[in-house]
Design a protein around this motif. Structure first.
Motif, PDB file in Angstrom:
ATOM      1  N   THR A  88      61.141  79.114  79.267  1.00 58.34           N
ATOM      2  CA  THR A  88      60.303  77.959  78.898  1.00 58.34           C
ATOM      3  C   THR A  88      59.708  78.135  77.520  1.00 58.34           C
ATOM      4  O   THR A  88      59.680  77.195  76.727  1.00 58.34           O
ATOM      5  CB  THR A  88      59.134  77.767  79.884  1.00 58.34           C
ATOM      6  OG1 THR A  88      59.205  78.727  80.899  1.00 58.34           O
ATOM      7  CG2 THR A  88      59.146  76.407  80.471  1.00 58.34           C
ATOM      8  N   LEU A  89      59.200  79.339  77.236  1.00 55.47           N
ATOM      9  CA  LEU A  89      58.586  79.572  75.932  1.00 55.47           C
ATOM     10  C   LEU A  89      59.614  79.406  74.811  1.00 55.47           C
ATOM     11  O   LEU A  89      59.351  78.752  73.799  1.00 55.47           O
ATOM     12  CB  LEU A  89      57.998  80.988  75.871  1.00 55.47           C
ATOM     13  CG  LEU A  89      56.676  81.161  76.588  1.00 55.47           C
ATOM     14  CD1 LEU A  89      56.271  82.621  76.598  1.00 55.47           C
ATOM     15  CD2 LEU A  89      55.598  80.331  75.898  1.00 55.47           C
TER      16      LEU A  89
ATOM     17  N   ALA B  94      61.804  83.076  83.979  1.00 60.77           N
ATOM     18  CA  ALA B  94      61.547  81.638  83.919  1.00 60.77           C
ATOM     19  C   ALA B  94      60.550  81.335  82.794  1.00 60.77           C
ATOM     20  O   ALA B  94      60.705  80.367  82.043  1.00 60.77           O
ATOM     21  CB  ALA B  94      61.014  81.141  85.257  1.00 60.77           C
ATOM     22  N   THR B  95      59.516  82.192  82.666  1.00 65.18           N
ATOM     23  CA  THR B  95      58.523  81.986  81.618  1.00 65.18           C
ATOM     24  C   THR B  95      59.142  82.135  80.236  1.00 65.18           C
ATOM     25  O   THR B  95      58.885  81.332  79.330  1.00 65.18           O
ATOM     26  CB  THR B  95      57.387  83.018  81.764  1.00 65.18           C
ATOM     27  OG1 THR B  95      57.017  83.093  83.117  1.00 65.18           O
ATOM     28  CG2 THR B  95      56.210  82.648  80.916  1.00 65.18           C
TER      29      THR B  95
ATOM     30  N   ALA C  27      53.375  75.157  79.098  1.00 68.70           N
ATOM     31  CA  ALA C  27      54.816  75.421  79.133  1.00 68.70           C
ATOM     32  C   ALA C  27      55.257  76.107  80.422  1.00 68.70           C
ATOM     33  O   ALA C  27      56.428  76.127  80.732  1.00 68.70           O
ATOM     34  CB  ALA C  27      55.216  76.276  77.929  1.00 68.70           C
ATOM     35  N   LEU C  28      54.309  76.652  81.187  1.00 71.54           N
ATOM     36  CA  LEU C  28      54.697  77.410  82.380  1.00 71.54           C
ATOM     37  C   LEU C  28      55.316  76.528  83.453  1.00 71.54           C
ATOM     38  O   LEU C  28      54.935  75.374  83.604  1.00 71.54           O
ATOM     39  CB  LEU C  28      53.465  78.070  83.002  1.00 71.54           C
ATOM     40  CG  LEU C  28      52.914  79.302  82.324  1.00 71.54           C
ATOM     41  CD1 LEU C  28      51.750  79.818  83.134  1.00 71.54           C
ATOM     42  CD2 LEU C  28      53.983  80.359  82.230  1.00 71.54           C
ATOM     43  N   PRO C  29      56.272  77.082  84.205  1.00 73.07           N
ATOM     44  CA  PRO C  29      56.742  76.371  85.393  1.00 73.07           C
ATOM     45  C   PRO C  29      55.654  76.478  86.468  1.00 73.07           C
ATOM     46  O   PRO C  29      55.456  77.541  87.047  1.00 73.07           O
ATOM     47  CB  PRO C  29      58.004  77.125  85.803  1.00 73.07           C
ATOM     48  CG  PRO C  29      58.062  78.359  84.990  1.00 73.07           C
ATOM     49  CD  PRO C  29      56.967  78.362  83.995  1.00 73.07           C
TER      50      PRO C  29
END
Lengths: 317, 316
Positions: A296-297, A292-293, B140-142
């Motif tokens: 996003t990055l 997930a990270t 930016a992290l969820p």
């Protein structure tokens, strides 16, 4: 541009490494340890065998050694087994990624045009009636807890009216396209309402600025129709910075997906991560969170590149 | 013109008239004023939970399986829940927790954010670069998944005794701290941007040349000048934090029963959706209206403090 891209990619790799170490440490702080959780409730187990198992899996070693081991095997493509599903974590995560991707893509496909429409409408007469109502909706969107919206929609549309299913995935895995879509209606509605508020506020602010700029005045002076001015001239320019907003919103959209998937019982990334943390499934939680990270990055990197590509006035250094 | 004269007036009088002008502008914002009154009433009602229990003799945590799912009555105004507890009293107690978490976490968030933002902005250079890249990454992290991991941390593994780790005070502080750990970024960015502007202003340079040290400049020149945007950002973050807390508690990683919060009162409600749908309505309605009111107040504060923003984007 190429140099910028490469340096940003290198930075992203560094950040991902740091994040993996941080997450490794945090997940190590969850209750119990992998061996204990795996063998819990087995009466034949003596403390000695436990210790042997720990030594076998390397759980008795200090954290940094374990991280080193994990990283080496991860780089060789071995991300470990899920202790709940008894399968390699990637096998578990694969279908979940597809499920979440469907949910998020559908949400974006509805949210973006909706935000553009509402934002442009609101910007036409700031302070007017339309603007006030849209503003109010945007405020409601950022103030509503997504889990509550889900519960209310389930009460109304599944329990009272019986129109829509209260779960996000149909029971049969080979369900038809339309059946899958019907199950997605409530989750997508919740996520769209959650996602669209900040976007609308953004489009509105950006449109007000663009509508006051010289080139729009010129377009009006040329005698172009209002629709052409708004759609062709103003909106297109107002949308460039939206790429960044969309990418920055990805993290929060994913957070929303976790909540919605958990409530509607959809086996997506969010629910898998939530279950993995609840069941203390170390490997699955770690890899899920890391993926997930990474996404996003990468999306924020892509947004920066797209921004420069769409707007030639911007040079990246 | 009047603001110019106000700025030139002696410090005390000047401050007073700036603040009274801001209050004047805020007072004329109907939505913000209604919201402020609503929040005040909500806070008073929640604070009354203890006295009400005392006078009526109803204990919000006392379960009674013979009185489950009672409809509203003179004794239980909103009825009873799945364990026979008074719903209204639990809502009021839950409100205390939610509001306290919102306010306390905002203060801690602000302290962390201002410390990082001001240091980065004032020192600048590579130091600033690294701090800001770090901030970008956290933004930016969820956040919800990260908050859940933080909420799942076993406190006995970091040296707390099992009794301490499960005490209500620690559970409360833990959620405040983990939210502050991920939410400081917005304030840090605003503080940094403000600091950079103020740092290069002539009078600060003059102070530096006359021998003023960094900390002196920060406290005397920088902080008072960036207070306005920070106050606005802090108001808006109260709402966001209340939402974080309720989501976490709903998911079972925040404040755990029997201590009621608006979030964890909804955890069971999902299972009871068919037998008692109203139990799922009340807590969420309170979260929604409270957060909405906080956001309206925040917006009112913004336009009262920065009238120029009124022209451009009123609600952005």
């Amino acid at each position: 541009m190429l140099r910028y891209t490469i340096s940003r990619l290198l930075q992203a790799v560094l950040v991902i490494l740091v994040m993996s170490l941080l997450l490794f440490m945090l997940i190590g702080l969850m209750p119990g340890d992998p061996v204990e959780n795996m063998l819990e409730g087995n009466p034949a187990l003596t403390p000695e065998t436990m210790a042997q198992m720990r030594a076998l899996y390397g759980v008795d070693q200090p954290l940094y050694t374990r991280y080193g081991h994990w990283l080496t095997s991860a780089l060789h493509g071995d991300l470990g087994y899920s202790s709940v599903y008894f399968r390699p974590v990637l096998d578990v995560l694969g279908p979940a990624i597809v499920q979440t991707a469907k949910l998020l893509v559908l949400t974006e496909l509805i949210s973006i045009p909706l935000a553009m429409l509402l934002g442009a409408l609101a910007a036409r007469k700031p302070g007017g009636w339309t603007d006030s109502i849209i503003s109010l909706l945007a405020f409601a969107s950022i103030s509503l807890p997504g889990f509550w919206t889900s519960l209310i929609l389930i009460i109304v549309f599944s329990v009272k009216l019986g129109w829509l299913p209260a779960s996000g995935t149909p029971l049969l895995s080979d369900a038809s396209m339309s059946e899958q879509l019907v199950h997605m209606i409530l989750p997508v509605t919740v996520l769209t309402f959650f996602h669209v508020g900040p976007l609308v506020r953004y489009v509105r602010a950006s449109m007000i600025e663009t509508l006051n700029s010289d080139f729009v005045r010129t377009a009006r002076a040329k005698g172009l129709s209002e629709v052409t001015v708004v759609m062709r001239h103003a909106l297109r320019n107002a949308l460039i910075p939206m790429v960044t907003v969309l990418a920055l919103g990805f993290g929060s959209l994913f957070s929303g997906a976790l909540v919605v998937e958990t409530i509607f019982g959809m086996l997506g990334m969010g629910k898998i991560i939530y279950d993995a943390i609840s069941n203390i499934d170390f490997n699955l939680a770690l890899v899920g969170l890391l993926l997930a990270t990474i996404v996003t990055l990468l999306s924020s990197l892509l947004a920066d590149l797209a921004y420069a590509w769409l707007d030639p006035r911007i040079t990246l250094k | 013109m009047s603001t110019v004269t106000a700025d030139k007036a002696p410090a005390e009088a000047g401050r007073n008239s700036v603040w009274s002008k801001r209050w004047e502008r805020f007072r004329h914002n109907k939505l913000a004023m209604i919201s402020l009154v609503f929040l005040a009433l909500m806070a008073i009602a929640c604070a009354m939970a203890g006295p009400i229990e005392h006078f009526t003799g109803i204990d919000a945590n006392a379960t009674n399986l013979l009185r489950r799912f009672r409809p509203p009555s003179a004794q239980h105004w909103l009825g009873t829940d799945d364990l026979g507890r008074d719903v209204l009293l639990r809502l009021l107690h839950g409100g205390q927790v939610s509001i306290a978490v919102g306010l306390l976490a905002t203060v801690i968030t602000a302290v962390i954010g201002i410390a990082i933002g001001v240091t980065a902005g004032y020192i600048g250079g590579q130091f600033d670069n690294i701090l800001m890249r770090m901030t970008d990454c956290i933004i930016a992290l969820p956040l919800i998944p990260v908050l859940i991991v933080l909420g799942a941390v076993d406190l006995t593994k970091i040296g707390l005794s099992p009794e301490a780790a499960s005490s209500p005070a620690v559970v409360f502080l833990r959620i405040v701290i983990i939210i502050a750990l991920v939410d400081w970024t917005t304030i840090a960015r605003i503080a940094r941007a403000g600091t950079i502007t103020v740092r290069d202003v002539d009078y600060v340079r003059a102070a530096t040349v006359s021998g003023a040290k960094g900390p002196y400049n920060v406290f005397v020149h920088v902080l008072p000048n960036i207070a306005t945007p920070l106050i606005v950002a802090m108001t808006l973050s109260v709402g966001r934090i209340i939402l974080f807390e309720s989501t976490l508690s709903f998911l079972g990683f925040g404040i755990v029963p029997p201590t009621p919060t608006w979030g964890n009162m909804l955890t069971n409600a999902q299972q009871l959706i068919i037998s008692a749908p109203l139990l799922a309505v009340y807590p969420g309605l309170l979260i929604f209206t409270t957060v909405m009111a906080v956001n309206f107040v925040g917006d009112g504060v913004r336009s009262a403090f920065d009238p120029r923003s009124e022209a451009g984007s009123r609600s952005h």
